[in-house]
Design a protein around this motif. Sequence first.
Motif, PDB file in Angstrom:
ATOM      1  N   GLU A  15      53.262  33.935  34.499  1.00  0.00           N
ATOM      2  CA  GLU A  15      54.612  33.475  34.168  1.00  0.00           C
ATOM      3  C   GLU A  15      54.889  33.609  32.672  1.00  0.00           C
ATOM      4  N   ALA A  16      53.926  33.229  31.845  1.00  0.00           N
ATOM      5  CA  ALA A  16      54.108  33.300  30.389  1.00  0.00           C
ATOM      6  C   ALA A  16      54.287  34.743  29.923  1.00  0.00           C
ATOM      7  N   PHE A  17      53.493  35.662  30.451  1.00  0.00           N
ATOM      8  CA  PHE A  17      53.596  37.065  30.059  1.00  0.00           C
ATOM      9  C   PHE A  17      54.936  37.649  30.481  1.00  0.00           C
ATOM     10  N   LEU A  18      55.342  37.387  31.703  1.00  0.00           N
ATOM     11  CA  LEU A  18      56.609  37.933  32.197  1.00  0.00           C
ATOM     12  C   LEU A  18      57.810  37.335  31.462  1.00  0.00           C
ATOM     13  N   ARG A  19      57.693  36.095  31.025  1.00  0.00           N
ATOM     14  CA  ARG A  19      58.781  35.449  30.295  1.00  0.00           C
ATOM     15  C   ARG A  19      58.961  36.085  28.921  1.00  0.00           C
ATOM     16  N   ASP A  20      57.839  36.372  28.232  1.00  0.00           N
ATOM     17  CA  ASP A  20      57.915  36.946  26.887  1.00  0.00           C
ATOM     18  C   ASP A  20      56.665  37.781  26.599  1.00  0.00           C
ATOM     19  N   PRO A  21      56.630  39.041  27.068  1.00  0.00           N
ATOM     20  CA  PRO A  21      55.437  39.868  26.893  1.00  0.00           C
ATOM     21  C   PRO A  21      55.069  40.101  25.429  1.00  0.00           C
ATOM     22  N   TYR A  22      56.063  40.226  24.566  1.00  0.00           N
ATOM     23  CA  TYR A  22      55.772  40.483  23.150  1.00  0.00           C
ATOM     24  C   TYR A  22      55.040  39.305  22.521  1.00  0.00           C
ATOM     25  N   ALA A  23      55.481  38.096  22.814  1.00  0.00           N
ATOM     26  CA  ALA A  23      54.806  36.906  22.286  1.00  0.00           C
ATOM     27  C   ALA A  23      53.400  36.789  22.870  1.00  0.00           C
ATOM     28  N   SER A  24      53.241  37.151  24.132  1.00  0.00           N
ATOM     29  CA  SER A  24      51.935  37.058  24.785  1.00  0.00           C
ATOM     30  C   SER A  24      50.930  38.038  24.200  1.00  0.00           C
ATOM     31  N   MET A  25      51.406  39.154  23.675  1.00  0.00           N
ATOM     32  CA  MET A  25      50.507  40.173  23.135  1.00  0.00           C
ATOM     33  C   MET A  25      50.286  40.060  21.633  1.00  0.00           C
ATOM     34  N   ALA A  26      51.011  39.163  20.984  1.00  0.00           N
ATOM     35  CA  ALA A  26      50.967  39.077  19.522  1.00  0.00           C
ATOM     36  C   ALA A  26      49.568  38.830  18.971  1.00  0.00           C
ATOM     37  N   ASP A  27      48.768  38.036  19.656  1.00  0.00           N
ATOM     38  CA  ASP A  27      47.428  37.707  19.161  1.00  0.00           C
ATOM     39  C   ASP A  27      46.324  38.529  19.800  1.00  0.00           C
ATOM     40  N   LEU A  28      46.695  39.520  20.588  1.00  0.00           N
ATOM     41  CA  LEU A  28      45.690  40.353  21.249  1.00  0.00           C
ATOM     42  C   LEU A  28      45.244  41.482  20.325  1.00  0.00           C
ATOM     43  N   PRO A  29      44.014  41.968  20.499  1.00  0.00           N
ATOM     44  CA  PRO A  29      43.578  43.119  19.707  1.00  0.00           C
ATOM     45  C   PRO A  29      44.344  44.374  20.125  1.00  0.00           C
ATOM     46  N   PRO A  30      44.333  45.406  19.294  1.00  0.00           N
ATOM     47  CA  PRO A  30      45.077  46.640  19.612  1.00  0.00           C
ATOM     48  C   PRO A  30      44.621  47.321  20.903  1.00  0.00           C
ATOM     49  N   VAL A  31      43.332  47.188  21.224  1.00  0.00           N
ATOM     50  CA  VAL A  31      42.806  47.752  22.472  1.00  0.00           C
ATOM     51  C   VAL A  31      41.750  46.793  23.004  1.00  0.00           C
ATOM     52  N   PHE A  32      41.759  46.596  24.316  1.00  0.00           N
ATOM     53  CA  PHE A  32      40.751  45.738  24.937  1.00  0.00           C
ATOM     54  C   PHE A  32      40.610  46.124  26.400  1.00  0.00           C
ATOM     55  N   TYR A  33      39.500  45.688  26.984  1.00  0.00           N
ATOM     56  CA  TYR A  33      39.258  45.910  28.404  1.00  0.00           C
ATOM     57  C   TYR A  33      39.667  44.647  29.155  1.00  0.00           C
ATOM     58  N   ALA A  34      40.431  44.814  30.232  1.00  0.00           N
ATOM     59  CA  ALA A  34      40.865  43.701  31.063  1.00  0.00           C
ATOM     60  C   ALA A  34      40.167  43.797  32.420  1.00  0.00           C
ATOM     61  N   PRO A  35      39.111  43.008  32.646  1.00  0.00           N
ATOM     62  CA  PRO A  35      38.390  43.080  33.920  1.00  0.00           C
ATOM     63  C   PRO A  35      39.283  42.813  35.137  1.00  0.00           C
ATOM     64  N   SER A  36      40.290  41.957  34.973  1.00  0.00           N
ATOM     65  CA  SER A  36      41.173  41.651  36.102  1.00  0.00           C
ATOM     66  C   SER A  36      41.924  42.881  36.581  1.00  0.00           C
ATOM     67  N   LEU A  37      42.145  43.837  35.677  1.00  0.00           N
ATOM     68  CA  LEU A  37      42.833  45.080  36.024  1.00  0.00           C
ATOM     69  C   LEU A  37      41.874  46.249  36.193  1.00  0.00           C
ATOM     70  N   ASP A  38      40.668  46.099  35.648  1.00  0.00           N
ATOM     71  CA  ASP A  38      39.690  47.185  35.558  1.00  0.00           C
ATOM     72  C   ASP A  38      40.275  48.363  34.780  1.00  0.00           C
TER      73      ASP A  38
END
Length: 75
Positions: A15-38
Amino acid sequence: MAGCPVHEGFDPLSEAFLRDPYASMADLPPVFYAPSLDYYVLTRYADIEHVFLDSETFSAASAQSNRFIASSVTL
């Protein structure tokens, strides 16, 4: 040698990501592996553009054949 960061809790359908994806990604590294998505996730426009424009280096062809060929690529 440091590897790619892993973000266990990344959920692009939350819900948080869909509401504001830009805010959700602000603190993420430029590239990462997401096991939930593989999948590996890119969060910066310039990196995404670079990957899209360089199909020789970045291809899902090996993923389509269930083979993974590791290579050293620097973004």
